[in-house]
Design a protein around this motif. Structure first.
Motif, PDB file in Angstrom:
ATOM      1  N   ARG A 300       0.821  -1.204   0.000  1.00 60.03           N
ATOM      2  CA  ARG A 300       0.000   0.000   0.000  1.00 60.03           C
ATOM      3  C   ARG A 300       0.862   1.263   0.000  1.00 60.03           C
ATOM      4  NH1 ARG A 300      -4.862   0.872  -2.040  1.00 60.03           N
ATOM      5  NH2 ARG A 300      -6.198   2.225  -0.780  1.00 60.03           N
ATOM      6  N   GLU A 303       1.934   2.045  -3.529  1.00 60.30           N
ATOM      7  CA  GLU A 303       0.892   2.690  -4.315  1.00 60.30           C
ATOM      8  C   GLU A 303       0.753   4.160  -3.957  1.00 60.30           C
ATOM      9  OE1 GLU A 303      -1.775  -1.401  -4.544  1.00 60.30           O
ATOM     10  OE2 GLU A 303      -2.305   0.210  -3.164  1.00 60.30           O
ATOM     11  N   ARG A 304       0.796   4.455  -2.687  1.00 65.64           N
ATOM     12  CA  ARG A 304       0.635   5.837  -2.252  1.00 65.64           C
ATOM     13  C   ARG A 304       1.819   6.701  -2.684  1.00 65.64           C
ATOM     14  NH1 ARG A 304      -4.684   6.117  -1.445  1.00 65.64           N
ATOM     15  NH2 ARG A 304      -5.401   5.141   0.494  1.00 65.64           N
ATOM     16  N   ARG A 359      -2.845  -2.602   5.535  1.00 61.82           N
ATOM     17  CA  ARG A 359      -3.295  -1.663   4.518  1.00 61.82           C
ATOM     18  C   ARG A 359      -3.762  -0.357   5.169  1.00 61.82           C
ATOM     19  NH1 ARG A 359      -8.304  -2.695   0.290  1.00 61.82           N
ATOM     20  NH2 ARG A 359      -8.331  -0.611  -0.624  1.00 61.82           N
ATOM     21  N   ASP A 363      -2.205   3.509   4.766  1.00 62.53           N
ATOM     22  CA  ASP A 363      -3.015   4.677   4.405  1.00 62.53           C
ATOM     23  C   ASP A 363      -2.778   5.822   5.372  1.00 62.53           C
ATOM     24  OD1 ASP A 363      -4.159   3.557   2.172  1.00 62.53           O
ATOM     25  OD2 ASP A 363      -5.894   2.766   3.252  1.00 62.53           O
ATOM     26  N   LEU A 377      -5.752  -1.920  -4.687  1.00 59.56           N
ATOM     27  CA  LEU A 377      -4.785  -2.673  -3.880  1.00 59.56           C
ATOM     28  C   LEU A 377      -4.202  -3.820  -4.691  1.00 59.56           C
ATOM     29  CD1 LEU A 377      -3.589  -3.030  -1.049  1.00 59.56           C
ATOM     30  CD2 LEU A 377      -5.425  -4.627  -0.568  1.00 59.56           C
TER      31      LEU A 377
END
Length: 396
Positions: A300, A303-304, A359, A363, A377
């Motif tokens: 995660r 991705e961020r 996850r 975040d 995800l």
């Protein structure tokens, strides 16, 4: 070299036999002067390690993995003695590595001390050659440290933001601080790339090694890979030696290391809190929960971070050719350093609660910048891995 030291080395260093080790230790322990001389001769093995591509942090990490903390303390003493003889300064990043070495230590018992020395020398003698990430001290290619000067104001500010994010107990505050640090990193990287382009700089990608230690080293390697990629670097994991080699331009390397360290601290703290809540409810599968938590956290975060970097770069599309040229240069440097690197699929998540908690923690730690939508995800990932293996302690 005295006859006793010569016989001790010949008896103990070129075999894995415990009886031979005892014989060598007995030869040294019979004479205090021999123990001292054997200790001084250890710097020769350290010098050979530098010539094979190793650096101080790598050596100590390997000693800890294969032997004990006592051996790591002995190795630290040898490293300090060896590096102290270079009057022209040390390569970049070495001063920080030397400052982080454990304190010197010597057991009171002479025989035990001799045994530990010989065990350490066995390991140092068998360290294989690895990809160098900079010149060895004393070589013609050696240059003065680039990290010994004044730290850029931007990096100082980023460090301060991440330190606050690590220290706070409030997830919303940590989220905001880390998001701001991400934005500053991305903008600093672009500014540096533009400056180099305008000045027609001949700067080339560099490399550094970052420790990836057990437990849960696969998840940690994925996290480092994600951080490196978001900062326009590439990471290659060597599981056998406990580190990843990160390749990129100097400002990006420093940013990647700072962010990885902070996110690992934040993720570990979040995992501990989530695990405590799980165990208070009667849960017992601690290991699988932690593994799944950190894997989800790493995915995660990747991705961020990627979303944040893309958001900053998209503010001016004229930057894309400059950034693309840098990515090509980094990829070329990785291919040259690791011609036989393999891309390995990573699996092993089998705890739904750990995944969901991980996850959520990611975040909180790396909320995307305003206007950046969350990305889907990824359940699985892959890592670039070096095919080198450790033969330390194998007798080879």
């Amino acid at each position: 070299m005295s006859d006793a030291v010569t016989r001790a080395f010949e008896a103990a260093l070129y075999t894995d036999d415990d009886a031979a080790l005892d014989t060598g230790a007995a030869l040294l322990a019979a004479d205090l002067a021999s123990v001292g001389e054997a200790g001084r001769r250890g710097t020769e093995f350290v010098t050979r390690a530098w010539q094979r591509g190793w650096q101080p942090a790598d050596v100590v990490r390997m000693v800890r993995r294969e032997l004990t903390e006592e051996h790591a303390q002995l190795a630290a003493g040898l490293i300090l003695d060896e590096t102290g003889r270079y009057t022209g300064g040390l390569p970049a990043r070495w001063d920080d590595q030397l400052a982080a070495l454990p304190a010197r230590g010597e057991p009171a018992d002479r025989f035990l001390h001799a045994t530990a020395l010989l065990e350490l020398y066995r390991l140092l003698l068998r360290l294989p050659a690895i990809e160098p990430v900079g010149p060895a001290p004393g070589t013609p290619a050696h240059t003065a440290p680039v990290s010994g000067g004044h730290e850029p104001r931007m990096l100082t500010r980023i460090r301060a933001l991440l330190a606050k994010a690590e220290a706070t107990d409030f997830p919303d505050e940590a989220e905001a601080l880390t998001a701001k640090a991400q934005e500053l990193m991305a903008r600093h990287s672009i500014d540096e790339a533009l400056l180099a382009h305008r000045e027609h700089s001949a700067e080339a990608p560099r490399a550094c090694r970052i420790g990836v230690d057990a437990p849960y080293e696969t998840a940690k390697a994925i996290l480092l890979d994600a951080v490196a990629t978001a900062n326009r670097c590439r990471a290659v994991w060597n599981e056998s030696f406990g580190f990843s080699t990160v390749v990129g331009f100097a400002p990006d390397l420093e940013m990647a290391e700072v962010l990885y360290t902070s996110l690992l601290v934040q993720g570990t703290a979040a995992m501990t809190r989530a695990e405590a809540a799980q165990r208070s409810g009667g849960r017992r599968r601690t290991k699988t929960f932690r593994q799944s938590f950190l894997m989800a956290y790493a995915h995660r975060v990747g991705e961020r971070l990627a979303a944040a970097s893309d958001h900053v770069a998209a503010e001016d599309y004229s930057l894309l050719p400059v950034l693309a040229a840098r990515e090509v240069a980094v990829t070329g440097a990785v291919d040259e350093m690791f011609p036989s690197t393999q891309r390995t699929r990573v699996r092993g998540v089998d705890d739904a609660a750990g995944w969901e908690h991980g996850r959520a923690a990611a975040d909180e730690a790396t909320q995307p910048l305003p206007g950046v939508p969350p990305t889907p995800l990824r359940q699985w990932g892959s890592l670039s891995r070096s095919d080198r293996r450790s033969d330390a302690g194998s007798g080879a």
